[in-house]
Every structure is written in structure tokens, then in C-alpha cells.
Design an enzyme around this catalytic site. Structure first.
Site, PDB file in Angstrom:
ATOM      1  N   LYS A 164     -24.667  55.424  11.260  1.00 41.77           N
ATOM      2  CA  LYS A 164     -25.965  54.960  11.775  1.00 41.77           C
ATOM      3  C   LYS A 164     -26.246  53.579  11.223  1.00 41.77           C
ATOM      4  O   LYS A 164     -26.176  53.360  10.002  1.00 41.77           O
ATOM      5  CB  LYS A 164     -27.042  55.914  11.275  1.00 41.77           C
ATOM      6  CG  LYS A 164     -27.851  56.562  12.354  1.00 41.77           C
ATOM      7  CD  LYS A 164     -28.812  57.519  11.687  1.00 41.77           C
ATOM      8  CE  LYS A 164     -29.900  57.908  12.605  1.00 41.77           C
ATOM      9  NZ  LYS A 164     -30.864  58.765  11.918  1.00 41.77           N
TER      10      LYS A 164
HETATM   11  C1  E4P Z   1     -33.203  60.523  13.556  1.00 43.21           C
HETATM   12  O1  E4P Z   1     -32.164  60.002  13.863  1.00 43.21           O
HETATM   13  C2  E4P Z   1     -34.390  59.749  13.138  1.00 43.21           C
HETATM   14  O2  E4P Z   1     -34.168  59.125  11.918  1.00 43.21           O
HETATM   15  C3  E4P Z   1     -35.569  60.706  13.073  1.00 43.21           C
HETATM   16  O3  E4P Z   1     -35.631  61.439  14.279  1.00 43.21           O
HETATM   17  C4  E4P Z   1     -36.893  60.021  12.773  1.00 43.21           C
HETATM   18  O4  E4P Z   1     -37.912  60.975  12.864  1.00 43.21           O
HETATM   19  P1  E4P Z   1     -39.378  60.722  12.287  1.00 43.21           P
HETATM   20  O5  E4P Z   1     -40.015  59.642  13.082  1.00 43.21           O
HETATM   21  O6  E4P Z   1     -40.073  62.040  12.455  1.00 43.21           O
HETATM   22  O7  E4P Z   1     -39.218  60.344  10.847  1.00 43.21           O
END
Ligand code: E4P
Length: 226
Positions: free
Chosen positions: A83
Site C-alpha cells: 500500500k
Molecule cells: C483501508 O484500506 C483503509 O485504510 C481503511 O478502510 C480506512 O478506514 P477508516 O476511514 O475507517 O479509518
């Protein structure tokens, strides 16, 4: 639509993977911090539990360091997706890792223009954050609509739309109606998706009527086999 789960909690992943409904996992530095555990160890363990893509995020912000971190994380298991944030350095790193055959998930996407850049950088996944957009008074789902439409216009783009920052089952249903490839669901949202009061009520009624028959399915099978 593929379902990833959005957590670094091994117990949750183990429990939900057993349903056979989990196609992958996403983590981020905040989710890893919550576990209080060693990042590399956690990623290795998740990758052993779930055969599909497991997103592990770099924490450097400059290209050379991001690439070094990405390469190290990619060596942990064959199903790691690196990522990277949607920044110029992140996309440069995305291109380099993609050229090496590594899956990349470009995260923190908040506009269709950014999603187009991620696809051109060779991302396997782009992660638009619907919940965080809703939080600031914009319609997160309209971003999903735009990205899906744009990607459909260019069949050569292979990037999958991974809907992130999902807060409730309606986000999942709306994203599926738009044709998003993947949703990453907090464990609580996946569990909520099973729930309907009419399912509980109907099941209770069926079981009560069944009890009145005095029959047992396995008992009959056993009797027939004897
Ligand atoms: C996943 O890849 C993201 O980091 C995550 O869905 C972010 O979610 P949030 O906005 O609830 O922290």
C-alpha cells in the site's frame, strides 16, 4: 464483488476467514498500531491465514525509502499487496513495484483525478475512502460511481476499485450496485450483513414447527443406513 476485511486483528481474521467469505485483508498503520504487535510478524501471519491479497502499507514518504520498504514487505509472502499513499512519490513507487510484478494498492484516494493517476501508475487496486468523504459532507459513493465509469471507458486499465473506509452495509450494497470490484469491510460490518430480524423470526418459527414433528434428519439417515 470481492470482500476484504479491514483489520490487523488476527483473531478477527481467523474467525471471519472460517466463513469462506473473505477474499483478502487490508491493514493500515493505524490498524497495526491498535494490535500493539510487530508489523512484519502480523503481516506474515495474516498472509498465512488468507490466500488472497493482504495490503501492508509503507510508512516512508520519499520514493527511495518507500521502494525499499515495499520490497522488504513484498518478500514476506507472495500474497502481499504493497500500500502506498496517493502522492507523487507514492505513484512513482507504485510504478516501480508494479514493474517488478508486485501488487500495489494505492490508498488515500479522494478524487476521480487521483484514481486515474493510480491506474496509469499500474496499481492493482485503488482505495477511495467513502466514509471519510461522507464525514466531511460530500457523497463518498459518487466518487465510486465516477471511478467505475472512468475505468470502464478504458478496458486497458486493469486497476480494481477497492472501496475503503466503509462504515455500514449500505455502503457495501451501493458499491456493489455500481460495480466496484472489491469492498474492504470492518469485521463489524461483515457481521452486520448477516443480520435481518425476519431471518431470526422465520428461523424460530421453522424450528418450533419442526420440533412438533418429533423427527431428526440425522436420525433418519442413520436408521436408513442401518
Ligand atoms: C483501508 O484500506 C483503509 O485504510 C481503511 O478502510 C480506512 O478506514 P477508516 O476511514 O475507517 O479509518
Amino acid at each position: 464483488m470481492k470482500f476484504f476485511i479491514d483489520t490487523a486483528d488476527l483473531a478477527e481474521i481467523r474467525d471471519l476467514a472460517a466463513t469462506g467469505l473473505v477474499d483478502g485483508v487490508t491493514t493500515n498503520p493505524s490498524l497495526v498500531a491498535k494490535t500493539g504487535r510487530d508489523f512484519l510478524e502480523v503481516v506474515r501471519e495474516i498472509c498465512a491465514l488468507v490466500p488472497g491479497p493482504v495490503s501492508a502499507e509503507v510508512t516512508a514518504t520519499e520514493h527511495a525509502m518507500m521502494l525499499a520498504e515495499g520490497r522488504k514487505l513484498a518478500k514476506l509472502a507472495r500474497n502481499v499487496a504493497i500500500k502506498v499513499p496517493l502522492t507523487p512519490d507514492g505513484l512513482k513507487t507504485c510504478r516501480a513495484l508494479a514493474n517488478e510484478g508486485t501488487m500495489v494498492n494505492v490508498t488515500l484516494c479522494f478524487s476521480a483525478a487521483q484514481a486515474l493517476l493510480a491506474a496509469k501508475a499500474g496499481a492493482s487496486f485503488v482505495s477511495p475512502f467513502v466514509g471519510r468523504l461522507d464525514d466531511v459532507g460530500t457523497d463518498g459513493m459518487s466518487l465510486i460511481r465516477d471511478i467505475v465509469q472512468i475505468y470502464r471507458n478504458y478496458p486497458g486499465l486493469k486497476t480494481e476499485v477497492l472501496v475503503a473506509s466503509i462504515r455500514h452495509p449500505i455502503h457495501v450494497v451501493e458499491a456493489a450496485k455500481l460495480g466496484a470490484h472489491v469492498g474492504t469491510l470492518p469485521p463489524s460490518v461483515l457481521r452486520q450483513m448477516f443480520q435481518h430480524p425476519l431471518t431470526d423470526k422465520g428461523l424460530a418459527a421453522f424450528l418450533a414447527d419442526w420440533a412438533k414433528t418429533g423427527q431428526s434428519i440425522l436420525g433418519e439417515t442413520k436408521a436408513a443406513a442401518e
